[in-house]
Write a protein that holds these residues in place. Structure first.
Motif, short mmCIF file in Angstrom:
data_model
loop_
_atom_site.label_atom_id
_atom_site.label_comp_id
_atom_site.label_asym_id
_atom_site.label_seq_id
_atom_site.Cartn_x
_atom_site.Cartn_y
_atom_site.Cartn_z
N UNK A 38 6.21 -14.29 0.92
CA UNK A 38 5.72 -13.06 0.29
C UNK A 38 4.47 -13.36 -0.54
N UNK A 39 3.59 -12.36 -0.61
CA UNK A 39 2.26 -12.51 -1.23
C UNK A 39 2.02 -11.39 -2.24
N UNK A 40 1.71 -11.74 -3.47
CA UNK A 40 1.35 -10.74 -4.48
C UNK A 40 -0.14 -10.87 -4.82
N UNK A 41 -0.96 -9.88 -4.42
CA UNK A 41 -2.39 -9.96 -4.76
C UNK A 41 -2.58 -9.79 -6.26
N UNK A 42 -3.56 -10.50 -6.79
CA UNK A 42 -3.86 -10.43 -8.22
C UNK A 42 -5.36 -10.27 -8.47
N UNK A 76 9.39 -17.61 -5.69
CA UNK A 76 9.50 -18.08 -4.32
C UNK A 76 8.41 -17.57 -3.39
N UNK A 77 7.60 -16.61 -3.86
CA UNK A 77 6.45 -16.16 -3.07
C UNK A 77 5.19 -16.82 -3.60
N UNK A 78 4.03 -16.38 -3.10
CA UNK A 78 2.78 -16.90 -3.66
C UNK A 78 2.02 -15.77 -4.34
N UNK A 79 1.23 -16.14 -5.34
CA UNK A 79 0.27 -15.21 -5.94
C UNK A 79 -1.06 -15.45 -5.24
N UNK A 80 -1.72 -14.36 -4.84
CA UNK A 80 -3.02 -14.47 -4.17
C UNK A 80 -4.06 -13.92 -5.14
N UNK A 81 -4.68 -14.83 -5.89
CA UNK A 81 -5.65 -14.39 -6.90
C UNK A 81 -7.04 -14.30 -6.28
N UNK A 82 -7.70 -13.16 -6.51
CA UNK A 82 -9.04 -12.97 -5.96
C UNK A 82 -10.13 -13.46 -6.92
N UNK A 83 -9.73 -14.22 -7.97
CA UNK A 83 -10.68 -14.51 -9.05
C UNK A 83 -11.88 -15.35 -8.61
N UNK A 116 5.05 0.62 8.63
CA UNK A 116 4.06 0.56 9.71
C UNK A 116 3.02 -0.53 9.46
N UNK A 117 2.62 -0.71 8.19
CA UNK A 117 1.55 -1.65 7.90
C UNK A 117 2.07 -3.05 7.58
N UNK A 118 3.29 -3.14 7.11
CA UNK A 118 3.82 -4.43 6.67
C UNK A 118 5.32 -4.47 6.99
N UNK A 119 5.64 -4.53 8.29
CA UNK A 119 7.05 -4.37 8.69
C UNK A 119 7.96 -5.45 8.11
N UNK A 120 7.42 -6.61 7.79
CA UNK A 120 8.27 -7.66 7.24
C UNK A 120 8.36 -7.59 5.70
N UNK A 121 7.63 -6.65 5.10
CA UNK A 121 7.72 -6.49 3.65
C UNK A 121 7.20 -7.70 2.88
N UNK A 122 6.11 -8.30 3.36
CA UNK A 122 5.61 -9.53 2.73
C UNK A 122 4.61 -9.26 1.61
N UNK A 123 3.94 -8.10 1.66
CA UNK A 123 2.88 -7.86 0.68
C UNK A 123 3.42 -7.19 -0.58
N UNK A 124 3.26 -7.87 -1.69
CA UNK A 124 3.67 -7.38 -3.00
C UNK A 124 5.03 -6.68 -2.98
N UNK A 125 6.07 -7.42 -2.59
CA UNK A 125 7.40 -6.82 -2.48
C UNK A 125 7.94 -6.38 -3.84
N UNK A 126 8.86 -5.48 -3.83
CA UNK A 126 9.58 -4.94 -5.01
C UNK A 126 8.70 -4.00 -5.86
N UNK A 127 7.51 -3.67 -5.41
CA UNK A 127 6.65 -2.80 -6.21
C UNK A 127 6.70 -1.35 -5.72
N UNK A 128 6.51 -0.42 -6.60
CA UNK A 128 6.43 1.04 -6.38
C UNK A 128 7.78 1.64 -5.97
N UNK A 129 8.38 1.13 -4.86
CA UNK A 129 9.70 1.61 -4.44
C UNK A 129 10.43 0.44 -3.82
#
Lengths: 465, 465
Positions: free
Chosen positions: B67-71, B86-93, B451-464
């Motif tokens: 799983x990947x959380x953009x920052x 257990x996921x990674x943070x993806x920092x755009x800094x 549709x866009x992220x069927x495996x739920x890898x991008x920023x999981x547990x957020x919004x809903x």
């Protein structure tokens, strides 16, 4: 699967004779739109009068695998509202009326089939302003405006239709109702789902009600027509107008000399100013708040343009009838179909980075003439990067639509432009979509369509295959 | 499935020590954001320096189910950028810099990790203006601003971040690159896919580059502070300011008397005007083009307010330092955490129809006090329908966050408001999303995510969930 024709009986009972038109009663106007595509043969035209009826129709068509093409005022130019043979047309023309007008929140809640002009007038009656405006204002509907993200004359100031919408109510292909009638400017509670339905030409859902954003009514309008010697000067005048009029700049329309001559010499529109050796005529309009304060501002812009030697010749409107006369030169394109002017011709609505519009016009003009023997003229909303092209081959019947499109859209693609600035894709521009959008973008459009309408029932064959 | 820890070796080689921080090198700041949620334990912080590296990372994480959380700048208040254990943070800094600035087209192309303040300054250097502004301007990044559809101080005039974006480049969960760097205001060639990524808090894709819309730099600024007797008068003043300043009105901030007393009596901010028996203080700001012309306009608004007897007391800024002093009253909320002022407290960012904001404030204040013994003060961008609430229970540790949230958000839901006007949902506001969005809307958000992220890898547990 039951035969689709039989499947309509339930809807016929629900909607009654006013709401379900078939056979000889099927209005011919609902068979196509203003795209000049040939009439289609839908099973029926369904005309619901409530959101509940739309939900019922969509559930029924979903269960029976009947394709549905939503229709507004049918004024689209790309075939987006033309139904498919064997499907149904879902006309929103009976779902009309203004439900709420909030002068404090400056919002209006409107049913989708309401004509744009009705919305404009209702806002004006309470001293407010709905800025979307286009030639078809009396015929087009607000639902159609949203579905196509209509542009029009004042985008430079107020944005596209998308920018004027706060909330919508929509019905999905399976009949799911989405009550998203948000009335606030700021709302970051989850995905902004309404964006999916704006500009997607009825392929993802049926818009049934909308919440529009209103603005204060302008207090005064000023306008000038300026003749300039070259496109560089057009850009200098644009920079000065933006800087000195700021957000009051309401139109910056540019007519290339070739267009000007057709409009004034051939179409017989009176030229308020002589083109002489100029290359372009610019119509600058300002919507101000106070004629005294903003009149000073407009005069100071014009003085600046003269002092800097940017303008070869110019005219300033002294009255509303002058403003109308200035706009008549810009609206003369409506006369071009007259055989005494141009007659049969091909029209384009493309978008380009502002800095490259003249380069585009030169190249397109040369290629159209050299390769096809086509003449062409150019005009557009330069402040918005939106260019219209009218091309014609004298005495050719039919006009070389495909060949001319190939030339124009190829150059647009090469210059990072768009094959559709405001008219949408519909069916007519489908072959050219890949010139403006990458394969990964079109693949994502398909994924979104698949997620919202997996059976492909809503407005099939539009935008992409 | 390979153990995720081992899976990073390929990325470690690709990104090098600057681009992949693990173990003791993992910066503590990347473990959470400004939400005060406890630090998380991601596997690594990945810091790509190019779009190509982002594509590579996403492909790799997709293949290995990481799983990947953009920052961005990590200044979010709702936990949207807090990584998962257990996921990674993806920092755009490290993906920073301005790639292109087009003064004619008035656009700027910027890499996502660029700080907002850098963008503002680059625009100013060529005499243009990027209007997005918020307190965290030096720390937040433009990519984070887009992902959260940031609001800020000038929404009434320029809109939310969404309105300032022409194009984006984004990378999907599976590494698909979407090159949508449109530079035109009008573009109706297919679905406007960029809207999916604006305000979706990094759950649908990683924004890597953006094309921003620039505006002319304002030529002058005027401001006034007005004390009024009741909320009805606030609305009358708002109507007059909108009508007389039109699109030049750049801020309409309202401070309820309870807030004003905390800001001036307790936080020690100098009161430029006395509240007396007033109910609200209003900060009106106009960004004009020409100090002489628009100064006249601003004076005429103030004369009108006095003539109509709308204002009990008022002050007009005579200098830039006056304007700063006026804004200091509005920015005093930043001092409330000081124990000498309020100390520990609970902050809310909600939206309401403008006409109901005072009714909301009265009801929320009474219920917070009666049910929880909580004091509360109110202030906000009333022109935008955005209200901030600060609530606190003296000497309580911890503060009654859940109970106070339950009260505030329940009333918001009853008044058709939004539980998040500008801060987003993240994880903190997730339980309250159903108060602002219907079950069918949340179901559709899930469909889009699927549709866009069927495996739920991008920023999981957020919004809903």
């Amino acid at each position: 699967m039951v035969l689709a024709q039989d499947c309509l009986s339930e809807l016929r009972d629900l909607l009654g004779p006013l709401g379900c038109k078939e056979g000889a009663d099927l209005p011919s106007r609902n068979r196509t739109d203003w795209s000049f595509l040939p009439p289609a043969s839908p099973l029926a035209v369904l005309r619901p009068a409530t959101t509940g009826e739309v939900v019922h129709i969509m559930r029924h068509c979903h269960a029976n695998q009947i394709t549905v093409t939503p229709q507004g005022g049918l004024t689209g130019l790309c075939g987006g509202a033309r139904p498919t043979d064997g499907g149904v047309a879902l006309s929103l023309e009976r779902l009309t009326g203004i439900e709420d007008l909030d002068p404090v929140g400056m919002t209006m809640t409107v049913r989708a089939g309401t004509p744009l002009e009705t919305v404009q007038k209702a806002a004006a009656e309470v001293g407010l302003f709905f800025p979307l405006d286009l030639g078809a204002r009396g015929s087009c509907t607000i639902g159609g405006n949203l579905s196509t993200n209509a542009g029009g004359n004042r985008v430079i100031r107020y944005g596209m239709t998308r920018d004027l919408v706060l909330g919508i109510e929509a019905v999905l292909a399976d009949g799911t109702l989405l009550p998203m009638l948000n009335r606030m400017i700021k709302n970051n509670a989850g995905y902004d789902l309404k964006q999916l339905f704006l500009g997607s030409e009825g392929t993802l859902g049926v818009i049934t009600r909308v919440v529009l954003r209103l603005y204060p009514q302008p207090g005064c309008t000023s306008a000038a027509l300026c003749i300039v010697p070259d496109y560089e000067t057009v850009l200098s005048v644009l920079g000065a107008a933006r800087k000195r009029l700021g957000p009051l700049l309401s139109a910056f329309e540019v007519m290339w000399a070739d267009y000007w001559h057709q409009a004034t010499d051939r179409a017989g529109i009176r030229a308020p100013v002589a083109m002489g050796k100029g290359s372009h005529a610019i119509l600058i309009e300002m919507q101000g708040l106070d004629s005294e304060i903003d009149g000073t501002r407009f005069d100071s812009l014009l003085e600046h343009l003269l002092e800097e030697g940017l303008v070869l010749n110019g005219a300033v409107a002294q009255s509303l009838s002058d403003i109308t006369a200035f706009w008549a030169t810009r609206d003369a394109a409506a006369e071009f179909a007259n055989p005494a002017v141009i007659g049969p011709h091909i029209s384009f609505d493309v978008g380009l980075p502002v800095a490259r519009m003249d380069e585009f016009a030169r190249q397109a003009k040369a290629e159209l003439l050299d390769q096809l023997g086509c003449h062409s003229v150019f005009y557009g909303h330069v402040g918005d990067g939106n260019l219209h092209v009218v091309a014609w081959k004298p005495d050719a019947d039919p006009q070389p639509l495909d060949a001319a499109s190939g030339i124009v859209y190829r150059i647009v693609g090469e210059m990072d432009g768009t094959v559709s600035a405001e008219h949408g894709i519909g069916t007519l521009k489908k072959p050219y979509l890949p010139l403006s959008r990458s394969p990964s973008e079109i693949a994502l459009m398909r994924q979104v369509k698949q997620a919202l309408d997996p059976q492909g029932l809503l407005n099939p064959t539009k935008i992409f295959d």
